[in-house]
Design an enzyme around this catalytic site. Structure first.
Site, mmCIF file in Angstrom:
data_model
loop_
_atom_site.group_PDB
_atom_site.id
_atom_site.type_symbol
_atom_site.label_atom_id
_atom_site.label_comp_id
_atom_site.label_asym_id
_atom_site.label_seq_id
_atom_site.Cartn_x
_atom_site.Cartn_y
_atom_site.Cartn_z
ATOM 1 N N GLY A 12 11.505 -2.161 -17.987
ATOM 2 C CA GLY A 12 10.310 -1.640 -17.321
ATOM 3 C C GLY A 12 9.017 -2.371 -17.630
ATOM 4 O O GLY A 12 7.938 -1.770 -17.526
ATOM 5 N N ASN A 14 7.761 -4.676 -15.804
ATOM 6 C CA ASN A 14 7.052 -4.755 -14.516
ATOM 7 C C ASN A 14 6.385 -3.422 -14.181
ATOM 8 O O ASN A 14 5.261 -3.393 -13.677
ATOM 9 C CB ASN A 14 8.011 -5.179 -13.401
ATOM 10 C CG ASN A 14 8.168 -6.690 -13.345
ATOM 11 O OD1 ASN A 14 7.221 -7.404 -13.025
ATOM 12 N ND2 ASN A 14 9.353 -7.180 -13.677
ATOM 13 N N MET A 87 18.596 -2.203 -10.297
ATOM 14 C CA MET A 87 19.796 -3.052 -10.201
ATOM 15 C C MET A 87 20.805 -2.592 -9.147
ATOM 16 O O MET A 87 21.963 -2.983 -9.198
ATOM 17 C CB MET A 87 20.478 -3.144 -11.579
ATOM 18 C CG MET A 87 19.590 -3.705 -12.671
ATOM 19 S SD MET A 87 18.864 -5.304 -12.247
ATOM 20 C CE MET A 87 20.287 -6.351 -12.470
ATOM 21 N N LEU A 90 20.471 -1.025 -1.953
ATOM 22 C CA LEU A 90 20.178 0.150 -1.129
ATOM 23 C C LEU A 90 20.847 -0.003 0.238
ATOM 24 O O LEU A 90 20.993 -1.112 0.748
ATOM 25 C CB LEU A 90 18.663 0.307 -0.983
ATOM 26 C CG LEU A 90 17.937 0.607 -2.299
ATOM 27 C CD1 LEU A 90 16.447 0.297 -2.193
ATOM 28 C CD2 LEU A 90 18.147 2.059 -2.723
ATOM 29 N N HIS A 106 11.769 -10.465 -7.466
ATOM 30 C CA HIS A 106 12.979 -11.174 -7.871
ATOM 31 C C HIS A 106 12.577 -12.402 -8.695
ATOM 32 O O HIS A 106 11.664 -13.123 -8.304
ATOM 33 C CB HIS A 106 13.783 -11.593 -6.638
ATOM 34 C CG HIS A 106 15.088 -12.231 -6.985
ATOM 35 N ND1 HIS A 106 16.151 -11.509 -7.513
ATOM 36 C CD2 HIS A 106 15.500 -13.517 -6.939
ATOM 37 C CE1 HIS A 106 17.154 -12.327 -7.742
ATOM 38 N NE2 HIS A 106 16.791 -13.564 -7.413
ATOM 39 N N GLU A 139 17.922 -5.311 4.827
ATOM 40 C CA GLU A 139 19.299 -4.868 4.531
ATOM 41 C C GLU A 139 20.119 -5.907 3.778
ATOM 42 O O GLU A 139 21.204 -5.596 3.294
ATOM 43 C CB GLU A 139 20.028 -4.329 5.777
ATOM 44 C CG GLU A 139 20.118 -5.227 6.983
ATOM 45 C CD GLU A 139 18.772 -5.500 7.649
ATOM 46 O OE1 GLU A 139 18.627 -6.617 8.165
ATOM 47 O OE2 GLU A 139 17.871 -4.622 7.619
ATOM 48 N N ASP A 142 17.827 -9.525 -1.673
ATOM 49 C CA ASP A 142 16.827 -10.554 -2.011
ATOM 50 C C ASP A 142 16.518 -11.432 -0.799
ATOM 51 O O ASP A 142 16.504 -12.665 -0.885
ATOM 52 C CB ASP A 142 17.317 -11.417 -3.191
ATOM 53 C CG ASP A 142 17.616 -10.584 -4.417
ATOM 54 O OD1 ASP A 142 16.908 -9.582 -4.642
ATOM 55 O OD2 ASP A 142 18.552 -10.915 -5.166
ATOM 56 N N LYS A 168 6.085 -13.245 -17.387
ATOM 57 C CA LYS A 168 4.611 -13.257 -17.485
ATOM 58 C C LYS A 168 3.990 -13.360 -16.102
ATOM 59 O O LYS A 168 2.974 -12.735 -15.817
ATOM 60 C CB LYS A 168 4.149 -14.472 -18.313
ATOM 61 C CG LYS A 168 4.380 -14.358 -19.791
ATOM 62 C CD LYS A 168 3.701 -15.535 -20.467
ATOM 63 C CE LYS A 168 4.220 -15.763 -21.870
ATOM 64 N NZ LYS A 168 3.750 -17.025 -22.439
ATOM 65 N N GLU A 170 5.611 -12.604 -13.213
ATOM 66 C CA GLU A 170 5.978 -11.389 -12.461
ATOM 67 C C GLU A 170 4.937 -10.297 -12.675
ATOM 68 O O GLU A 170 4.568 -9.576 -11.753
ATOM 69 C CB GLU A 170 7.349 -10.860 -12.927
ATOM 70 C CG GLU A 170 8.529 -11.727 -12.555
ATOM 71 C CD GLU A 170 9.852 -11.078 -12.914
ATOM 72 O OE1 GLU A 170 10.055 -9.895 -12.601
ATOM 73 O OE2 GLU A 170 10.694 -11.760 -13.522
HETATM 74 C C1 GRF Z 1 12.723 -8.762 -13.844
HETATM 75 O O1 GRF Z 1 12.954 -10.126 -14.149
HETATM 76 C C2 GRF Z 1 12.904 -8.491 -12.379
HETATM 77 O O2 GRF Z 1 12.428 -9.504 -11.554
HETATM 78 C C3 GRF Z 1 14.392 -8.405 -12.298
HETATM 79 O O3 GRF Z 1 14.786 -7.695 -13.443
HETATM 80 C C4 GRF Z 1 13.801 -7.874 -14.465
HETATM 81 C C5 GRF Z 1 13.292 -6.521 -14.828
HETATM 82 O O4 GRF Z 1 12.452 -6.561 -15.929
HETATM 83 N N1 GRF Z 1 14.819 -7.841 -11.050
HETATM 84 P P1 GRF Z 1 11.641 -5.266 -16.370
HETATM 85 O O5 GRF Z 1 12.617 -4.112 -16.404
HETATM 86 O O6 GRF Z 1 10.541 -5.048 -15.381
HETATM 87 O O7 GRF Z 1 11.136 -5.598 -17.741
#
Ligand code: GRF
Length: 216
Positions: A12, A14, A87, A90, A106, A139, A142, A168, A170
């Site tokens: 988490g 992000n 992960m 959908l 991604h 659908e 990525d 970093k 992201e």
């Molecule tokens: C990130 O690299 C995101 O892009 C990918 O999984 C990772 C999740 O990281 N889909 P976090 O849970 O936000 O730390």
């Protein structure tokens, strides 16, 4: 203020970046609900620490899981759903309902290295530039229209080192994408997006060795 719902499965960071940007008033958006398919996800703790409602939604039955997510986000009145390290794939039905209000991040420069462990895929391939992408979900995995991308140089990295460097970026790109959405500056046209002119976040951060797409 834009109401954001976040889908998570893991650490988490992000999610944390979105919460921080919201609390620091960098974005006119608030995380109102965090849903996880993983009971142990540290992301759930992060949400609780910030007094944000967070719920583990069992995914033993995938259809049920998705119906519950749909219901909970609808009840919470979210304007935007963000996949932040979620992960699961959908269904087309869910995507269709939320299309254009559903974004994902991604850790690769799409369309390269879709799917699991994009960082490892990139290193194995021997790329010299890596990065991350935010996009509207469609659908296919990525795949949907790209919002923002940012590239970094690849040095003699391990998978963990590369993942850390990409993370970093992201943490900048995802809040900025939410900001652009909130400002109504993302126009979707087929599989392309156009970012309308306006303010820029370039220069906000001290992480300069990054090449950002238009709109950042
Ligand atoms: C990130 O690299 C995101 O892009 C990918 O999984 C990772 C999740 O990281 N889909 P976090 O849970 O936000 O730390």
């Amino acid at each position: 203020m834009l109401k954001v719902g976040v889908l998570v499965s893991g650490n988490g960071t992000n999610l944390q970046a979105i919460i921080d940007a919201s609390e620091n008033r960098l974005i006119n958006a608030k995380v109102v609900l965090v849903l996880s398919d993983n009971k142990q996800a540290y992301a759930l703790k992060r949400a609780k620490e910030h007094k944000i409602e967070s719920i583990f939604v069992d995914a033993k039955d995938a259809t049920n899981h998705e119906n519950n997510i749909d219901m909970l986000f609808s009840q919470a009145g979210v304007d935007l759903i963000v996949g932040a390290g979620y992960m699961r794939i959908l269904s087309a039905k869910f995507i269709k309902k939320w299309y254009s209000r559903l974004i994902n991040i991604h850790p690769s420069l799409l369309p390269s290295f879709k799917g699991l462990d994009a960082q490892k895929q990139a290193l194995s391939y021997g790329v010299k530039l890596a990065g991350c992408t935010t996009h509207f979900m469609d659908e296919k995995t990525d795949h949907g229209p790209i919002i923002l991308q940012a590239a970094i140089r690849v040095y003699d990295y391990t998978r963990e080192m590369l993942a850390e460097q990409i993370l970093k970026v992201e943490h900048q790109l995802l809040p900025r994408s939410i900001d652009l959405f909130e400002q109504g500056r993302i126009i979707i046209n087929g599989r392309k997006t156009k970012i309308l002119p306006g303010d820029s976040w370039q220069g906000l951060y001290d992480y300069h060795d990054v090449f950002y797409s238009v709109g950042y």
